[in-house]
Design a protein around this motif. Structure first.
Motif, mmCIF file in Angstrom:
data_model
loop_
_atom_site.group_PDB
_atom_site.id
_atom_site.type_symbol
_atom_site.label_atom_id
_atom_site.label_comp_id
_atom_site.label_asym_id
_atom_site.label_seq_id
_atom_site.Cartn_x
_atom_site.Cartn_y
_atom_site.Cartn_z
ATOM 1 N N VAL A 55 0.821 -1.219 0.000
ATOM 2 C CA VAL A 55 0.000 0.000 0.000
ATOM 3 C C VAL A 55 0.851 1.264 0.000
ATOM 4 C CG1 VAL A 55 -1.737 1.302 1.298
ATOM 5 C CG2 VAL A 55 -1.880 -1.194 1.167
ATOM 6 N N ILE A 56 1.906 1.297 0.841
ATOM 7 C CA ILE A 56 2.707 2.511 1.013
ATOM 8 C C ILE A 56 3.620 2.704 -0.199
ATOM 9 C CG2 ILE A 56 4.414 3.659 2.465
ATOM 10 C CD1 ILE A 56 3.366 2.068 4.823
ATOM 11 N N LYS A 57 3.573 3.895 -0.780
ATOM 12 C CA LYS A 57 4.422 4.208 -1.927
ATOM 13 C C LYS A 57 5.729 4.833 -1.447
ATOM 14 C CE LYS A 57 0.465 5.119 -4.957
ATOM 15 N NZ LYS A 57 -0.199 6.134 -5.825
ATOM 16 N N PRO A 58 6.860 4.417 -1.987
ATOM 17 C CA PRO A 58 8.149 4.996 -1.561
ATOM 18 C C PRO A 58 8.233 6.497 -1.815
ATOM 19 C CG PRO A 58 8.499 2.955 -2.759
ATOM 20 C CD PRO A 58 7.053 3.290 -2.922
ATOM 21 N N GLU A 59 7.583 6.984 -2.876
ATOM 22 C CA GLU A 59 7.652 8.422 -3.196
ATOM 23 C C GLU A 59 6.628 9.243 -2.418
ATOM 24 O OE1 GLU A 59 4.893 6.432 -6.143
ATOM 25 O OE2 GLU A 59 6.844 6.028 -5.212
ATOM 26 N N GLY A 60 5.799 8.606 -1.579
ATOM 27 C CA GLY A 60 4.809 9.324 -0.795
ATOM 28 C C GLY A 60 3.573 9.641 -1.603
ATOM 29 N N ARG A 61 2.683 10.464 -0.985
ATOM 30 C CA ARG A 61 1.479 10.896 -1.689
ATOM 31 C C ARG A 61 1.390 12.411 -1.643
ATOM 32 N NH1 ARG A 61 -2.906 11.555 2.109
ATOM 33 N NH2 ARG A 61 -2.298 10.941 4.230
ATOM 34 N N ALA A 62 0.770 13.003 -2.672
ATOM 35 C CA ALA A 62 0.702 14.462 -2.809
ATOM 36 C C ALA A 62 -0.449 15.016 -1.977
ATOM 37 C CB ALA A 62 0.532 14.847 -4.275
ATOM 38 N N LEU A 63 -0.110 16.035 -1.101
ATOM 39 C CA LEU A 63 -1.150 16.735 -0.355
ATOM 40 C C LEU A 63 -1.686 17.923 -1.149
ATOM 41 C CD1 LEU A 63 0.445 16.779 3.215
ATOM 42 C CD2 LEU A 63 -1.296 15.220 2.333
ATOM 43 N N SER A 80 -0.198 20.794 -4.707
ATOM 44 C CA SER A 80 0.708 20.887 -5.850
ATOM 45 C C SER A 80 2.159 21.016 -5.433
ATOM 46 C CB SER A 80 0.313 22.090 -6.726
ATOM 47 O OG SER A 80 0.384 23.284 -5.949
ATOM 48 N N ASN A 81 2.419 21.479 -4.202
ATOM 49 C CA ASN A 81 3.804 21.693 -3.780
ATOM 50 C C ASN A 81 4.129 21.016 -2.442
ATOM 51 O OD1 ASN A 81 2.304 23.263 -2.118
ATOM 52 N ND2 ASN A 81 3.325 25.200 -2.564
ATOM 53 N N ARG A 82 3.374 19.981 -2.079
ATOM 54 C CA ARG A 82 3.656 19.341 -0.796
ATOM 55 C C ARG A 82 3.393 17.841 -0.900
ATOM 56 N NH1 ARG A 82 1.072 21.752 4.615
ATOM 57 N NH2 ARG A 82 2.093 23.567 3.698
ATOM 58 N N ARG A 83 4.366 17.064 -0.365
ATOM 59 C CA ARG A 83 4.249 15.612 -0.349
ATOM 60 C C ARG A 83 4.271 15.097 1.094
ATOM 61 N NH1 ARG A 83 9.229 13.424 -2.819
ATOM 62 N NH2 ARG A 83 10.115 15.405 -2.111
ATOM 63 N N LEU A 84 3.683 13.936 1.310
ATOM 64 C CA LEU A 84 3.670 13.294 2.618
ATOM 65 C C LEU A 84 4.103 11.842 2.443
ATOM 66 C CD1 LEU A 84 3.017 13.467 5.653
ATOM 67 C CD2 LEU A 84 0.695 12.733 5.102
ATOM 68 N N LEU A 85 5.235 11.474 3.104
ATOM 69 C CA LEU A 85 5.768 10.123 3.031
ATOM 70 C C LEU A 85 5.453 9.375 4.325
ATOM 71 C CD1 LEU A 85 7.651 11.953 1.123
ATOM 72 C CD2 LEU A 85 9.232 10.040 1.231
ATOM 73 N N THR A 86 5.283 8.054 4.208
ATOM 74 C CA THR A 86 5.006 7.215 5.380
ATOM 75 C C THR A 86 6.046 6.105 5.463
ATOM 76 O OG1 THR A 86 2.639 7.636 5.168
ATOM 77 C CG2 THR A 86 3.304 5.771 6.553
ATOM 78 N N PHE A 87 6.563 5.875 6.689
ATOM 79 C CA PHE A 87 7.534 4.814 6.944
ATOM 80 C C PHE A 87 7.072 3.996 8.145
ATOM 81 C CE2 PHE A 87 9.880 8.426 5.220
ATOM 82 C CZ PHE A 87 10.575 7.851 4.160
ATOM 83 N N ILE A 88 7.373 2.708 8.126
ATOM 84 C CA ILE A 88 7.177 1.833 9.285
ATOM 85 C C ILE A 88 8.557 1.329 9.705
ATOM 86 C CG2 ILE A 88 6.016 -0.201 10.212
ATOM 87 C CD1 ILE A 88 4.121 2.006 9.286
ATOM 88 N N VAL A 89 8.898 1.537 10.999
ATOM 89 C CA VAL A 89 10.204 1.152 11.547
ATOM 90 C C VAL A 89 9.961 0.131 12.644
ATOM 91 C CG1 VAL A 89 12.283 1.956 12.720
ATOM 92 C CG2 VAL A 89 11.196 3.407 11.006
ATOM 93 N N ASP A 90 10.699 -0.991 12.620
ATOM 94 C CA ASP A 90 10.469 -2.043 13.613
ATOM 95 C C ASP A 90 11.128 -1.718 14.946
ATOM 96 O OD1 ASP A 90 13.167 -2.527 13.336
ATOM 97 O OD2 ASP A 90 12.933 -4.424 12.248
ATOM 98 N N SER A 91 10.989 -2.644 15.908
ATOM 99 C CA SER A 91 11.486 -2.394 17.266
ATOM 100 C C SER A 91 12.997 -2.247 17.326
ATOM 101 C CB SER A 91 11.037 -3.531 18.193
ATOM 102 O OG SER A 91 11.518 -4.777 17.715
ATOM 103 N N ASN A 92 13.721 -2.722 16.303
ATOM 104 C CA ASN A 92 15.178 -2.567 16.267
ATOM 105 C C ASN A 92 15.608 -1.278 15.583
ATOM 106 O OD1 ASN A 92 15.728 -5.096 17.510
ATOM 107 N ND2 ASN A 92 15.297 -6.128 15.560
#
Length: 663
Positions: A226-234, A236-248
């Protein structure tokens, strides 16, 4: 820089004022621009926080939907297992309550052991009976179950300590155990059997814990689709990226493209994120990734130990804000130019009256401020009729001159009064010292050798001592301490000495004198003062010593290098309890004895650590200086007190009376 400051200091007031106006006309614009830039930056960041928070909430709900779907099904299993543990505990307790031929555990032990064995074989349960008084006598179906005693409860205690310290009552109590070595989890039911025994039934829950662990992997696999590496556009000039980081601290979603940098949190950052998140605070920071600075907001999903990260490039956030700031700088520059022009016109009108004020102010040093007429004439030079700041300055300077004149006159009067008060205090001190006995080494006290010393804490003190020859055989000794200090205490002390001398002149006993002093002080005592007082009469021929002690320090007797105190308290300090009848005590003073009388200024002398000199040190020093004559003894004792006190101030009057009764 230094040369520039020197050049500026050599300018005239008008030039300096113009220069300052130029500076302060531009400075507000710079401040406003800085504030605007900061506030717009914060506003842009806060607006972006809204998008990031919403994004984190959305993914938290995704985790929740997967997690609680598993939790609900596993909770049903867990509740069933709790019922099983409870039923097995009840069956064992029912067997325990049987009474066939013998009572208690012994009578039902065979049934209990069969039930426990069958529950282990058929249901996989791990029951045992814990003996609180002697844990080594605890009953285990299998020897390896003894390891359960070393597992930790949710309170962090080993189960063995938890059972030994706890007080359990039916119905049973449920707890969770964890094996810190193998990380296995167990559900426990604890029930009370009798004063010595506790029934424990437990079951491994490792299969449920594995279910929870597997959910995290399933969710992360789903999110990678589901999550795109390039993020999603909010916009015309703003992007929002999502990351999931594990317990390590390693990025697990989205899947990395070749040549891109992974988002990594070290141990310190993970600890800080957890701490802030637990405090219900936003966890926001700036981090560089793939050469781009991002504003990141992090949420910690505690159930699975993962971090949800929303990131926005800072350049995207601030692009619009910087355009608005540039427009404001241009407008501000135009406004500043007009402000400087108007200020230059006003400066010329301001400088002239200020120069006049400066000229007159220089003459204040030549003015005799004690001469009121000269002062009035001088302040009339200032133009106090103006309604602007120059007029206010003139009024302030005039008021200052008048106040200075008044204060100087008052100071001179205060100094005169202070000199008079000091003279009166010195006179009072001389009078007080004159009341105390002198010529204690007079032949009229033979064979006694006497030395008295008093050091007031203030100009005059409240301590007193006296030596009175009553007849050829008897000598009276008096020492006391008034409850206050200073002039009131000195007057109270004079009254006390006068009453004592008058009473002893009438051949009254020590107790009778004490009663009379108490009656008069209670009658004429509007300030509720009192005096601790010791009165004693020594027969120089027989050594008979009669005395009365009204709340005073017990005198010390030294004979043959042995120190003792005169026991017996006749009553409270005179001036406290009207109508009280004081007792009289008697003692025999042997030849070659020394009597040491003192006030609490000796025993309660404080050092810099607020520690008292104390009676024990008095007894030690009385014995230590026993071979000295009364004069050297007094000086040595005083030196010991002063040495102990050090730099600490004297807190109370110090008074000593030393009497030697020789062979």
């Amino acid at each position: 820089m230094i040369k520039t400051l020197k050049s500026f200091s050599s300018l005239s007031f008008k030039s300096k004022l113009l220069a300052l106006i130029l500076v302060f006309a531009i400075l507000p614009i710079l401040v406003v621009v800085a504030v605007l830039y900061y506030t717009q930056t914060q506003a842009a960041l806060e607006k972006n926080h809204f998008y990031q928070t919403s994004n984190n909430i959305m993914f938290s709900e995704i985790f929740d939907s997967y997690y609680y779907r598993t939790v609900v099904s596993d909770m049903e299993v867990l509740n069933g297992r709790r019922v099983k543990l409870r039923l097995m505990s009840k069956a064992i307790l029912d067997a325990f309550s049987l009474n066939d031929e013998m009572s208690g555990f012994i009578g039902s032990s065979s049934i209990i052991r069969n039930i426990m064995f069958e529950s282990t074989r058929a249901s996989g349960l791990m029951p045992f009976i814990f003996d609180k008084k002697n844990p080594d006598n605890s009953y285990f179906v299998r020897a390896d179950y003894r390891r359960l005693l070393n597992f930790s409860t949710i309170l962090g205690l080993p189960l063995k300590d938890f059972l030994a310290q706890g007080s359990f009552h039916n119905p049973g109590t449920y707890h969770v155990l964890k094996d810190n070595i193998n990380k296995d989890v167990y559900l426990v039911n604890i029930t009370y059997m009798d004063e010595d025994r506790i029934l424990v039934v437990t079951e491994s829950q490792q299969d449920l814990e594995n279910d929870f662990k597997n959910v995290k992997g399933q969710i992360i696999d789903a999110l990678n689709n589901v999550i795109k590496p390039e993020g999603r556009a909010l916009s015309s000039n703003r992007r929002l990226l999502t990351f999931i980081v594990d317990s390590n601290g390693i990025q697990v979603a989205p899947v990395l493209k070749e040549g891109t940098e992974a988002l990594v949190f070290d141990q310190t950052m993970r600890s800080n994120i957890k701490s802030l998140f637990n405090q219900k605070r936003n966890v926001s920071f700036v981090k560089s990734l793939n050469g781009i600075d991002y504003q990141m907001m992090v949420s910690y999903y505690n159930q699975m130990g993962v971090y949800i990260v929303s990131a926005t490039p800072i350049s995207d956030i601030l692009r619009t804000q910087r355009d608005e700031t540039n427009k404001f700088i241009i407008i501000g520059g135009i406004v500043a130019s007009f402000a400087i022009l108007i200020a230059m016109i006003l400066v010329s009108d301001l400088v002239k009256p200020l120069s006049s004020v400066t000229h007159h102010t220089k003459d204040i040093a030549k003015l005799d401020l004690r001469d009121i007429i000269s002062v009035r004439r001088f302040i009339n030079r200032f133009d106090r009729q103006r309604n602007d700041e120059v007029g206010e300055i003139s009024k302030a300077i005039s008021k200052m001159i008048i106040n200075l004149s008044s204060n100087i006159c008052n100071l001179l009067e205060t100094q005169d009064r202070q000199r008079k008060i000091e003279g009166e205090l010195n006179t009072a001190k001389d009078i007080q010292l004159g009341i105390l006995p002198d010529n204690l080494d007079s032949q009229r006290f033979v064979p006694l050798k006497i030395k008295g010393k008093m050091i007031p804490a203030k100009e005059v003190g409240g301590d007193l001592y006296d030596v009175i020859e009553l007849d050829d055989d008897n000598v009276a000794f008096v020492i006391g301490d008034v409850s206050d200090k200073g002039v009131p205490a000195a007057l109270f002390m004079v009254m006390t000495v006068t009453i004592v001398r008058q009473c002893f002149s009438l051949k009254m006993s020590s107790a009778a004198v004490m009663n009379e002093v108490n009656k008069i002080l209670c009658t004429h005592n509007p300030n509720m003062m009192f005096v601790t007082l010791f009165l004693g009469v020594l027969n120089r021929k027989t050594g008979s010593f009669t005395y009365a002690n009204g709340g005073h320090c017990q005198p010390v007797i030294c004979h043959d290098n042995k120190v003792s105190v005169l026991e017996g308290l006749s009553g409270p300090a005179p001036g406290v309890a009207a109508g009280f009848e004081y007792k009289e005590f008697s003692s025999l003073i042997e030849r070659n004895s020394r009597i040491f009388l003192y006030t609490d200024g000796v025993s309660e002398a404080n050092n810099e650590a607020k520690e008292l000199f104390g009676e024990n040190r008095i007894y030690q020093n009385v014995n230590k200086f026993g071979a000295l004559d009364v004069k050297d003894f007094s000086e040595s004792m005083l030196n010991e007190i002063l040495s102990y006190r050090g730099a600490a101030p004297q807190s109370d009057d110090i008074t000593m009376l030393v009497v030697d009764y020789p062979q």
